[in-house]
Design a protein around this motif. Structure first.
Motif, mmCIF file in Angstrom:
data_model
loop_
_atom_site.group_PDB
_atom_site.id
_atom_site.type_symbol
_atom_site.label_atom_id
_atom_site.label_comp_id
_atom_site.label_asym_id
_atom_site.label_seq_id
_atom_site.Cartn_x
_atom_site.Cartn_y
_atom_site.Cartn_z
ATOM 1 N N ALA A 166 30.933 13.087 11.373
ATOM 2 C CA ALA A 166 30.137 13.282 12.331
ATOM 3 C C ALA A 166 29.443 15.138 12.087
ATOM 4 C CB ALA A 166 30.785 13.500 13.461
ATOM 5 N N GLU A 167 30.254 15.798 11.453
ATOM 6 C CA GLU A 167 29.594 17.184 11.446
ATOM 7 C C GLU A 167 28.776 17.362 10.144
ATOM 8 O OE1 GLU A 167 33.435 19.315 10.867
ATOM 9 O OE2 GLU A 167 34.023 19.058 12.979
ATOM 10 N N ASN A 168 28.539 16.200 9.243
ATOM 11 C CA ASN A 168 27.870 16.332 8.309
ATOM 12 C C ASN A 168 26.678 15.236 8.028
ATOM 13 O OD1 ASN A 168 28.817 18.609 6.374
ATOM 14 N ND2 ASN A 168 30.745 17.731 7.033
ATOM 15 N N PRO A 169 25.619 15.018 8.860
ATOM 16 C CA PRO A 169 24.833 13.892 9.108
ATOM 17 C C PRO A 169 24.182 13.660 7.773
ATOM 18 C CG PRO A 169 24.113 15.627 10.310
ATOM 19 C CD PRO A 169 25.645 16.247 10.149
ATOM 20 N N ALA A 170 23.774 14.585 6.801
ATOM 21 C CA ALA A 170 23.284 14.450 5.818
ATOM 22 C C ALA A 170 24.192 13.700 4.883
ATOM 23 C CB ALA A 170 22.977 15.930 4.938
ATOM 24 N N LEU A 171 25.204 13.120 4.939
ATOM 25 C CA LEU A 171 26.052 12.428 4.143
ATOM 26 C C LEU A 171 25.264 10.802 4.202
ATOM 27 C CD1 LEU A 171 29.692 13.522 4.812
ATOM 28 C CD2 LEU A 171 28.586 13.763 2.744
ATOM 29 N N GLU A 172 24.816 10.776 5.227
ATOM 30 C CA GLU A 172 24.244 9.188 5.528
ATOM 31 C C GLU A 172 23.094 8.877 4.730
ATOM 32 O OE1 GLU A 172 25.308 7.357 7.751
ATOM 33 O OE2 GLU A 172 26.354 8.387 9.287
ATOM 34 N N GLN A 173 22.436 9.931 3.832
ATOM 35 C CA GLN A 173 21.478 9.932 3.058
ATOM 36 C C GLN A 173 21.868 9.960 1.727
ATOM 37 O OE1 GLN A 173 18.869 8.752 4.840
ATOM 38 N NE2 GLN A 173 19.742 9.367 6.551
ATOM 39 N N GLU A 174 23.240 10.265 1.368
ATOM 40 C CA GLU A 174 23.712 10.393 0.006
ATOM 41 C C GLU A 174 24.223 9.065 -0.361
ATOM 42 O OE1 GLU A 174 25.499 14.094 -1.256
ATOM 43 O OE2 GLU A 174 25.147 14.763 0.888
ATOM 44 N N ALA A 175 23.921 8.418 -1.419
ATOM 45 C CA ALA A 175 24.275 7.334 -1.959
ATOM 46 C C ALA A 175 25.842 7.626 -2.743
ATOM 47 C CB ALA A 175 23.370 6.823 -3.195
ATOM 48 N N PHE A 176 26.719 6.744 -2.526
ATOM 49 C CA PHE A 176 27.984 6.546 -3.128
ATOM 50 C C PHE A 176 27.825 5.970 -4.685
ATOM 51 C CE2 PHE A 176 32.174 4.408 -3.636
ATOM 52 C CZ PHE A 176 32.739 5.461 -4.023
ATOM 53 N N GLU A 177 28.099 6.697 -5.469
ATOM 54 C CA GLU A 177 28.063 6.401 -6.771
ATOM 55 C C GLU A 177 29.388 6.637 -7.496
ATOM 56 O OE1 GLU A 177 25.942 4.315 -8.250
ATOM 57 O OE2 GLU A 177 24.472 4.546 -6.857
ATOM 58 N N SER A 178 30.247 6.019 -7.987
ATOM 59 C CA SER A 178 31.425 6.271 -8.619
ATOM 60 C C SER A 178 32.196 5.508 -9.547
ATOM 61 C CB SER A 178 32.627 6.477 -7.266
ATOM 62 O OG SER A 178 33.839 6.754 -7.929
ATOM 63 N N LEU A 179 32.957 6.069 -10.535
ATOM 64 C CA LEU A 179 33.561 5.364 -11.520
ATOM 65 C C LEU A 179 34.539 4.358 -10.744
ATOM 66 C CD1 LEU A 179 34.360 8.076 -14.133
ATOM 67 C CD2 LEU A 179 32.589 6.247 -14.404
ATOM 68 N N PHE A 180 34.902 4.233 -9.881
ATOM 69 C CA PHE A 180 35.846 3.607 -8.990
ATOM 70 C C PHE A 180 35.561 2.748 -7.967
ATOM 71 C CE2 PHE A 180 37.511 8.215 -10.087
ATOM 72 C CZ PHE A 180 38.147 7.771 -10.822
ATOM 73 N N ARG A 181 34.086 2.568 -7.916
ATOM 74 C CA ARG A 181 33.387 1.588 -6.888
ATOM 75 C C ARG A 181 33.878 0.442 -7.053
ATOM 76 N NH1 ARG A 181 26.672 1.743 -6.847
ATOM 77 N NH2 ARG A 181 27.372 0.395 -5.249
ATOM 78 N N ASP A 182 34.185 -0.200 -8.109
ATOM 79 C CA ASP A 182 34.669 -1.851 -8.376
ATOM 80 C C ASP A 182 36.435 -1.739 -7.794
ATOM 81 O OD1 ASP A 182 32.264 -2.505 -9.262
ATOM 82 O OD2 ASP A 182 33.045 -2.571 -11.460
ATOM 83 N N ASP A 183 36.923 -0.539 -8.042
ATOM 84 C CA ASP A 183 38.396 -0.348 -7.432
ATOM 85 C C ASP A 183 38.405 -0.252 -6.144
ATOM 86 O OD1 ASP A 183 39.674 -0.431 -10.424
ATOM 87 O OD2 ASP A 183 38.261 1.277 -10.474
ATOM 88 N N TYR A 184 37.685 0.733 -5.480
ATOM 89 C CA TYR A 184 38.052 1.133 -4.208
ATOM 90 C C TYR A 184 37.052 0.179 -3.179
ATOM 91 C CZ TYR A 184 38.465 3.742 0.054
ATOM 92 O OH TYR A 184 38.729 4.288 1.292
ATOM 93 N N GLY A 185 35.749 0.119 -3.584
ATOM 94 C CA GLY A 185 34.679 -0.469 -2.774
ATOM 95 C C GLY A 185 33.358 -0.027 -2.947
ATOM 96 N N HIS A 186 32.312 -0.479 -2.596
ATOM 97 C CA HIS A 186 30.803 -0.432 -2.755
ATOM 98 C C HIS A 186 30.374 -0.116 -1.329
ATOM 99 C CE1 HIS A 186 30.048 -2.002 -6.764
ATOM 100 N NE2 HIS A 186 31.238 -2.399 -6.578
ATOM 101 N N PHE A 187 29.876 1.292 -1.157
ATOM 102 C CA PHE A 187 29.400 1.427 0.217
ATOM 103 C C PHE A 187 27.981 2.020 -0.009
ATOM 104 C CE2 PHE A 187 34.068 2.406 -0.412
ATOM 105 C CZ PHE A 187 34.475 1.645 0.722
#
Length: 218
Positions: A166-187
Motif C-alpha cells: 500500500a505504501e509503495n504503489p510503484a510496485l504495481e508497475q514492476e514485473a516479477f522476474e525470478s529464478l524461483f517463479r516456477d517454484d513459488y508462483g507467477h505473478f
C-alpha cells in the motif's frame, strides 16, 4: 500453499489492512522491538529478509520435537503416524518461508542493496538462534504457547507486507522476474508477489491459531 488470482490478492490485502493487529505477547513484542532497534521501523527488503530468516525457526523446532517423539512412540504406529503428519505440515510451512527468503535475497541483489556482515548476517542468526530455542522450549512445555507466539509473529508479518504494498504503489508497475517463479508462483507484478507473501503469512497464522486448542500430535 494456495496461489491466489490478482483479484483475490487485492481482496486479501484490503481485508488485512481493514483488520486490527493481534494483541501481541511479551516475547513477540521483544522480537519486534529488537528488529526495529537494529533495522528501523521503516519497511525494507533487508528488514523483510531478516524476518524471513527468523520465521522458519518455529517450524524447525516443532519438526525436531516431533522426531524425538517418534523415537519414543514408534511402538504405537497410529500415534507415530499422526506425529509424522505434523512433521509434513511443518516442512511445508518451513519451505514456504524459505521461498520467501530466497526471493527477497534475489530481489535485494538485483537492486544492488549492500548489507554489512554484522547487521545483516550475524545479528539475524543470533535472533533466529534465540527464537528457535524459545519456540522449542515452549512447545515441549505447552504447545499452545509456541503456537500463539508463532501466530503473533505471522500476524505481524502479514500486516507488514500488505502495508508495504500500500505504501509503495510503484510496485504495481514492476514485473516479477525470478529464478524461483516456477517454484513459488507467477505473478503479474511485484505488488502481487508481496501480496501473496502476505497471504501466506496469514495462512500460517490461521494454522497456528487452529492448533491452539489441540493437544500435542492429537
Amino acid at each position: 500453499m494456495e496461489r491466489l488470482t490478482p483479484e483475490q490478492l487485492k481482496r486479501e490485502q484490503a481485508a488485512t489492512l481493514a483488520s486490527p493487529r493481534m494483541r501481541y505477547g511479551l516475547l513477540a513484542r521483544m522480537l519486534f522491538l529488537t528488529a526495529d532497534l537494529f533495522y528501523g521501523r521503516r519497511k525494507s527488503l533487508s528488514k523483510f529478509k531478516v524476518l524471513e530468516i527468523i520465521a522458519r525457526m518455529p517450524y524447525q523446532a516443532w519438526e525436531n520435537v516431533a522426531y524425538i517423539a517418534m523415537t519414543h512412540t514408534h511402538g504405537e504406529p497410529g500415534f507415530a503416524r499422526r506425529i509424522f503428519q505434523r512433521v509434513q505440515e511443518s516442512r511445508i510451512q518451513q519451505d514456504n518461508e524459505q521461498w520467501h527468503l530466497l526471493i527477497l535475497e534475489e530481489l535485494k541483489n538485483n537492486r544492488g542493496i549492500r548489507e554489512n556482515f554484522f547487521q545483516h548476517w550475524l545479528i539475524p542468526q543470533a535472533i533466529a538462534f534465540f527464537y528457535y530455542h524459545i519456540s522449542w522450549l515452549l512447545y515441549v512445555i505447552r504447545p499452545r504457547w509456541s503456537y500463539l507466539l508463532n501466530a503473533h509473529f505471522e500476524d505481524h508479518a502479514e500486516h507488514e507486507y500488505m502495508e508495504f504494498v500500500a505504501e509503495n504503489p510503484a510496485l504495481e508497475q514492476e514485473a516479477f522476474e525470478s529464478l524461483f517463479r516456477d517454484d513459488y508462483g507467477h505473478f503479474s507484478s511485484l505488488a502481487d508477489m508481496f501480496r501473496q507473501i502476505g497471504y501466506d503469512e496469514k495462512a500460517h497464522k490461521l494454522e497456528s491459531l487452529a492448533r491452539l486448542q489441540a493437544a500435542r500430535f492429537q
